[in-house]
Design a protein around this motif. Structure first.
Motif, PDB file in Angstrom:
ATOM      1  N   GLU A   1      30.615  11.269  35.753  1.00  0.00           N
ATOM      2  CA  GLU A   1      30.149  11.706  37.064  1.00  0.00           C
ATOM      3  C   GLU A   1      29.323  12.987  36.963  1.00  0.00           C
ATOM      4  N   ILE A   2      29.377  13.654  35.789  1.00  0.00           N
ATOM      5  CA  ILE A   2      28.693  14.934  35.620  1.00  0.00           C
ATOM      6  C   ILE A   2      27.451  14.797  34.752  1.00  0.00           C
ATOM      7  N   LEU A   3      27.563  14.092  33.629  1.00  0.00           N
ATOM      8  CA  LEU A   3      26.489  14.037  32.632  1.00  0.00           C
ATOM      9  C   LEU A   3      26.248  12.615  32.167  1.00  0.00           C
ATOM     10  N   ARG A   4      25.041  12.413  31.575  1.00  0.00           N
ATOM     11  CA  ARG A   4      24.677  11.141  30.970  1.00  0.00           C
ATOM     12  C   ARG A   4      24.108  11.399  29.586  1.00  0.00           C
ATOM     13  N   VAL A   5      24.138  10.372  28.759  1.00  0.00           N
ATOM     14  CA  VAL A   5      23.541  10.482  27.425  1.00  0.00           C
ATOM     15  C   VAL A   5      22.057  10.808  27.567  1.00  0.00           C
ATOM     16  N   GLY A   6      21.583  11.746  26.750  1.00  0.00           N
ATOM     17  CA  GLY A   6      20.182  12.155  26.803  1.00  0.00           C
ATOM     18  C   GLY A   6      19.932  13.356  27.679  1.00  0.00           C
ATOM     19  N   ASP A   7      20.965  13.888  28.316  1.00  0.00           N
ATOM     20  CA  ASP A   7      20.787  15.076  29.153  1.00  0.00           C
ATOM     21  C   ASP A   7      20.614  16.320  28.284  1.00  0.00           C
ATOM     22  N   HIS A   8      19.606  17.119  28.618  1.00  0.00           N
ATOM     23  CA  HIS A   8      19.459  18.449  28.023  1.00  0.00           C
ATOM     24  C   HIS A   8      20.244  19.402  28.917  1.00  0.00           C
ATOM     25  N   ILE A   9      21.286  19.993  28.355  1.00  0.00           N
ATOM     26  CA  ILE A   9      22.168  20.859  29.131  1.00  0.00           C
ATOM     27  C   ILE A   9      22.199  22.250  28.506  1.00  0.00           C
TER      28      ILE A   9
ATOM     29  N   GLY B   1      22.940  20.095  38.022  1.00  0.00           N
ATOM     30  CA  GLY B   1      22.486  19.032  37.132  1.00  0.00           C
ATOM     31  C   GLY B   1      21.917  19.570  35.838  1.00  0.00           C
ATOM     32  N   PRO B   2      21.634  18.670  34.890  1.00  0.00           N
ATOM     33  CA  PRO B   2      21.111  19.092  33.585  1.00  0.00           C
ATOM     34  C   PRO B   2      19.722  19.684  33.709  1.00  0.00           C
ATOM     35  N   GLU B   3      19.316  20.403  32.678  1.00  0.00           N
ATOM     36  CA  GLU B   3      17.983  20.985  32.658  1.00  0.00           C
ATOM     37  C   GLU B   3      16.917  19.896  32.696  1.00  0.00           C
ATOM     38  N   ARG B   4      17.100  18.892  31.860  1.00  0.00           N
ATOM     39  CA  ARG B   4      16.182  17.754  31.823  1.00  0.00           C
ATOM     40  C   ARG B   4      16.946  16.520  31.386  1.00  0.00           C
ATOM     41  N   ARG B   5      16.371  15.371  31.666  1.00  0.00           N
ATOM     42  CA  ARG B   5      16.903  14.117  31.139  1.00  0.00           C
ATOM     43  C   ARG B   5      15.854  13.588  30.167  1.00  0.00           C
ATOM     44  N   LEU B   6      16.242  13.490  28.883  1.00  0.00           N
ATOM     45  CA  LEU B   6      15.266  13.189  27.837  1.00  0.00           C
ATOM     46  C   LEU B   6      15.114  11.703  27.557  1.00  0.00           C
ATOM     47  N   TRP B   7      16.159  10.917  27.751  1.00  0.00           N
ATOM     48  CA  TRP B   7      16.026   9.470  27.606  1.00  0.00           C
ATOM     49  C   TRP B   7      17.037   8.773  28.508  1.00  0.00           C
TER      50      TRP B   7
ATOM     51  N   PRO C   1      21.008  25.783  24.314  1.00  0.00           N
ATOM     52  CA  PRO C   1      20.630  24.430  24.727  1.00  0.00           C
ATOM     53  C   PRO C   1      21.340  23.387  23.870  1.00  0.00           C
ATOM     54  N   ALA C   2      21.612  22.245  24.457  1.00  0.00           N
ATOM     55  CA  ALA C   2      22.251  21.138  23.737  1.00  0.00           C
ATOM     56  C   ALA C   2      21.817  19.838  24.399  1.00  0.00           C
ATOM     57  N   VAL C   3      21.999  18.734  23.691  1.00  0.00           N
ATOM     58  CA  VAL C   3      21.675  17.405  24.226  1.00  0.00           C
ATOM     59  C   VAL C   3      22.911  16.527  24.106  1.00  0.00           C
ATOM     60  N   VAL C   4      23.217  15.803  25.180  1.00  0.00           N
ATOM     61  CA  VAL C   4      24.401  14.945  25.220  1.00  0.00           C
ATOM     62  C   VAL C   4      24.146  13.691  24.382  1.00  0.00           C
ATOM     63  N   LEU C   5      25.056  13.434  23.434  1.00  0.00           N
ATOM     64  CA  LEU C   5      24.947  12.256  22.565  1.00  0.00           C
ATOM     65  C   LEU C   5      25.878  11.130  23.007  1.00  0.00           C
ATOM     66  N   ALA C   6      27.035  11.480  23.551  1.00  0.00           N
ATOM     67  CA  ALA C   6      28.002  10.467  23.965  1.00  0.00           C
ATOM     68  C   ALA C   6      28.834  11.002  25.118  1.00  0.00           C
TER      69      ALA C   6
END
Length: 855
Positions: A429-437, A319-325, A380-385
């Protein structure tokens, strides 16, 4: 006339009083004045630098950054800028400038404040070496007297050179040479006039006038320096105008590290502190040249990381490092954390609360990403879409990139070490918007990644003398400074077997000796249980030759051997390979690798086979030079082949050349013949044997190393109980290298993986239980792809007193056959078989003795 007489008398009295006052002050402070004789032999505090064997900078240690320069190495324009700003009459006064003193006195009388210190360069030098910056009359008086002493002792050029190298210029830069590197990342000769003027303006206030901390104040000060240079005639109007409006180009530059080898650098640091003490090691200006080849070191680091990522990907995504929103609003007081090694900082939590689960502005995302720790090459990166089979992410530099499906599809869910979820079909199924990956570079693109779970180490030695060629103690030094290469004592599993077989060969066993590969059950009355050592996999082939038993890593064969040889005798024999006697178990489990050693110890032990039976001492510092380039330490290793070293030396320096140091021999701990025979068996561990065309072919446990297409490789896999440790130790004539993989927490096993349907066998070639051959060996292969380009890999030379005879493979006896049932085998002269196998190939009946040994 009377007035003139009174005037002269007054002047005389004032002069006498002045001289007396100065003499009195000197008498009062003389006991507190330091000896300036030390300036004759001054040693600047210069950081220790660590280099690879090919001269590339690995690391730098020290509180101060300094690059000492002689006066003729400093550009004239820098000298002019300093003189114009700090002491324009430097070459005309004797340490104290009367004009400057009068000017400062006038300012004091007219304003009532001390606005000018009237300090000359010599006085500043006195303060910088012997005093503090305390604004007090007594400090100023001492400064003047010391300056007078300095002027008597040194020439003006010597004073100026010391001054330019001693200057404190902010951000731990001392001297103009270091300042040029710190602020501009260039040699001082490459600086522009504006940059030179910037540095020259900093001595009076390095913390408030430097262009990084206070660029506006720095620009104003730079313009004052330029004006002084113009007034003194050092520059013309055109140069002044061009530099006056030049932009601020300074930014902080660290030392230009050319080869990242932090585990090696830490080994050097500890060794230098032990040798010289902390202060001298850090500030003595030593240049430490290691034995490590930079290309091999970088190859080892890449191999270790790639191998760990391959392991991690086949076991699933945590899973992602963190979920930011995008979270449940009731959970805003905390932060969803998955694989993170570092808890969220308060600033991050505040941003989450402020946006109440909604998307962050891009500026806050970038600021957040830039606060994240740097771990290896992970970004580090954050998922936008999130799209059907791709995601858009933003990186720490504010760049938006798209991750395609083939860089995401490995990420099925991690369940535990033994199980993985189903292969994902969509990116959602892997990531969501706002995930710190985390991302990692992969084939000129970016790939979804995570911090690998297990630890690992790679060590490579030169068998001839023990010089360390490469050493990596973990995935990232920033993540964990524990050096698994030298500090982690882990159970070695089947990598212990070559040493037991060597003992057997010393006792007149041969590679053709048959041992019963059959199950063993031993009842222990004390515990009321049975010990049942098993092969892995649980396949038993009956009577088997020692060559094949070692190459295929047959556990029960190893147990039967140690029973025949004796546990204590075998343990004593293993000490020949450099293992500590008290760390060798004195029971039959030793035959299966219950002993615990470090990867460095294992690389040293396997080097004995590679160099013909000599025990060399690992070393990683080739030489140490002081700040003047004098060699203060030169390694004097012991060599497996002194004649070879002398021959190489004369080839390079001429037949009549005399070495400047002795070539000392390494002790011979096993015979050359035994070392050769073990190497032969370990070569079969890579290349196998038998005939595949006639259904008698077999692979050794290291068969994957065949991809290197090098017939001179030898090596051994190792796997411990419950797969907590995986090893591969291999060598050629020019290198002994060991790879280890395992969790730092001994409770965790490496587990097993199933095939990911998204990848198929081509993209996921390793499926099933982890083991030495599947977990450690691939990393060794990745390293050796580069290492073999830089080291010798010649066929091992056949020692004297050896014979080669054709034997019957099923029985190990002599044969006249020349078909697939026979092979040539090597023997120490006098141990070769004397009986022939029967013509039908079955040989005479083999009887088993009490220990299960076939002869």
């Amino acid at each position: 006339m009377r007035f003139l007489k009174y005037l002269i008398l007054t002047l005389v009295v004032l002069t006498v009083l002045g001289v007396g006052a100065v003499a009195g002050l000197y008498w009062y402070v003389k006991d507190e004045l330091p000896s300036v004789e030390t300036l004759r032999d001054v040693r600047f505090q210069t950081p220790m630098q660590v280099y690879s064997a090919d001269g590339r900078l690995i690391s730098q240690f020290g509180e101060q950054r300094r690059i000492p320069l002689t006066l003729d190495e400093i550009p004239q324009q820098m000298i002019d800028a300093i003189l114009a700003t700090e002491d324009s009459r430097f070459y005309s006064h004797r340490g104290i400038d009367p004009i400057g003193v009068m000017r400062a006195f006038r300012v004091l009388v007219t304003t009532g404040e001390i606005r000018e210190g009237a300090s000359t360069i010599t006085m500043q030098l006195a303060r910088n070496f012997f005093l503090t910056r305390e604004r007090a009359w007594m400090r100023k008086i001492k400064e003047a007297f010391i300056a007078l002493h300095i002027e008597q002792l040194l020439t003006k050029d010597e004073i100026l050179e010391l001054y330019l190298n001693k200057l404190e210029l902010g951000h731990r830069a001392f001297g103009v040479g270091a300042a040029a590197q710190v602020y501009y990342g260039r040699d001082i000769h490459e600086l522009t006039l504006a940059e030179i003027a910037t540095l020259a303006g900093m001595p009076q206030g390095p913390s408030i006038l430097n262009p990084i901390s206070n660029p506006q104040a720095s620009v104003q000060r730079r313009r004052i320096v330029l004006l002084r240079m113009l007034d003194e005639g050092y520059i013309n109007r055109a140069e002044y105008d061009a530099a006056f409006n030049a932009p601020v180009t300074a930014r902080y530059h660290t030392a230009e590290i050319e080869v990242s080898a932090p585990y090696l650098a830490e080994m050097v640091r500890l060794s230098m502190i032990e040798r010289f003490g902390v202060d001298e090691a850090y500030n003595g200006g030593y240049r430490v040249f290691t034995t490590v080849n930079s290309e091999q070191q970088l190859a080892a680091q890449r191999a270790l990381r790639e191998n760990l990522h391959a392991y991690d990907e086949r076991h699933g995504y945590r899973g992602p490092e963190r979920r930011l929103w995008g979270m449940d609003l009731q959970r805003l007081s905390t932060i969803e954390t998955f694989g993170a090694q570092h808890p969220a900082d308060e600033e991050t939590l505040e941003i989450i609360r402020r946006h109440r689960g909604q998307a962050w502005p891009q500026a806050e995302i970038v600021a957040y990403l830039n606060r994240q720790p740097r771990i290896a090459q992970l970004q580090p990166a954050v998922v936008l879409a999130v799209h059907e089979q791709s995601v858009d992410v933003i990186t720490r530099v504010g760049e938006t990139i798209t991750l395609p499906w083939d860089q995401l599809d490995w990420a099925r869910a991690y369940v535990d070490a033994e199980r993985q979820g189903r292969a994902p079909q969509t990116a959602g199924e892997i990531l969501r918007v706002g995930d710190h990956i985390l991302l990692r570079p992969y084939d000129d693109a970016w790939r979804l990644a995570q911090i690998p779970g297990p630890g690992s180490a790679i060590v490579a030695l030169r068998p001839q003398d023990g010089a360390v060629e490469a050493v990596v103690g973990g995935y990232s030094f920033n993540l964990n400074q524990f050096n698994r290469a030298t500090q982690a004592k882990r159970q070695v599993g089947s990598t212990i077997k070559p040493f037991i077989y060597a003992h057997a060969l010393e006792r007149n066993f041969t590679l053709a000796t048959l041992v019963n590969d059959a199950p063993i059950t031993q009842w222990n009355p004390g515990s009321g249980s049975a010990w049942r050592p098993r092969n892995s996999p649980e396949v038993y082939d009956g009577p088997i030759r020692l060559r094949e038993g070692l190459a295929r890593s047959k556990n029960v064969v190893s147990v039967r051997l140690i029973r025949e040889l004796g546990v204590n005798e075998t343990a004593d024999y293993l000490a020949n390979f450099g293992f500590m006697n008290d760390e060798i178990p004195r029971n039959e489990s030793l035959s299966l690798g219950s002993a615990s050693f470090t990867p460095m110890e294992m690389a040293r032990a396997f080097a004995v086979f590679a160099n013909g039976g000599h025990l060399v001492d690992p070393y990683f510092i080739e030489r140490i030079e002081d700040s003047d380039g004098n060699i203060v330490f030169q390694a004097e290793p012991r060599y497996a082949c002194v004649e070879c070293e002398l021959e190489a030396f004369r080839k390079e320096h001429g037949e009549d050349a005399v070495p400047d140091r002795a070539f000392r021999p390494a002790p011979q701990v096993i015979s050359e013949q035994v070392a050769y025979l073990v190497t032969e068996a370990l070569n079969s561990a890579v290349w196998g044997g038998g005939s595949w065309a006639h259904n008698t072919g077999w692979n050794g446990t290291g068969w994957r190393a065949q991809s290197l297409r090098n017939r001179n490789l030898a090596g051994k896999t190792g796997t411990t109980n419950d797969v907590r440790d995986a090893w591969f130790a291999g060598y050629t004539s020019g290198i002994s290298a060991v790879t280890w993989v395992g969790f730092d927490n001994l409770e965790f096993a490496l587990g097993r993986s199933t095939l990911n349907a998204n990848l198929g066998r081509q993209r996921q070639p390793i499926v099933g239980s982890e083991a030495g051959g599947t977990t450690a060996l691939p990393g060794w292969i990745l390293f050796m792809e580069t290492a073999l380009q830089h080291v010798e890999s010649n066929p091992f030379e056949l020692p004297s007193n050896m014979v080669s005879v054709r034997i019957d493979q099923p029985t190990g006896r002599l044969t006249n056959r020349t078909d697939h049932t026979s092979m040539f085998e090597y023997f120490i002269r006098g141990t070769e078989p004397t009986e022939f196998a029967e013509q039908n190939g079955r040989g005479r009946q083999v009887f088993e003795d009490e220990e299960g040994l076939f002869r």
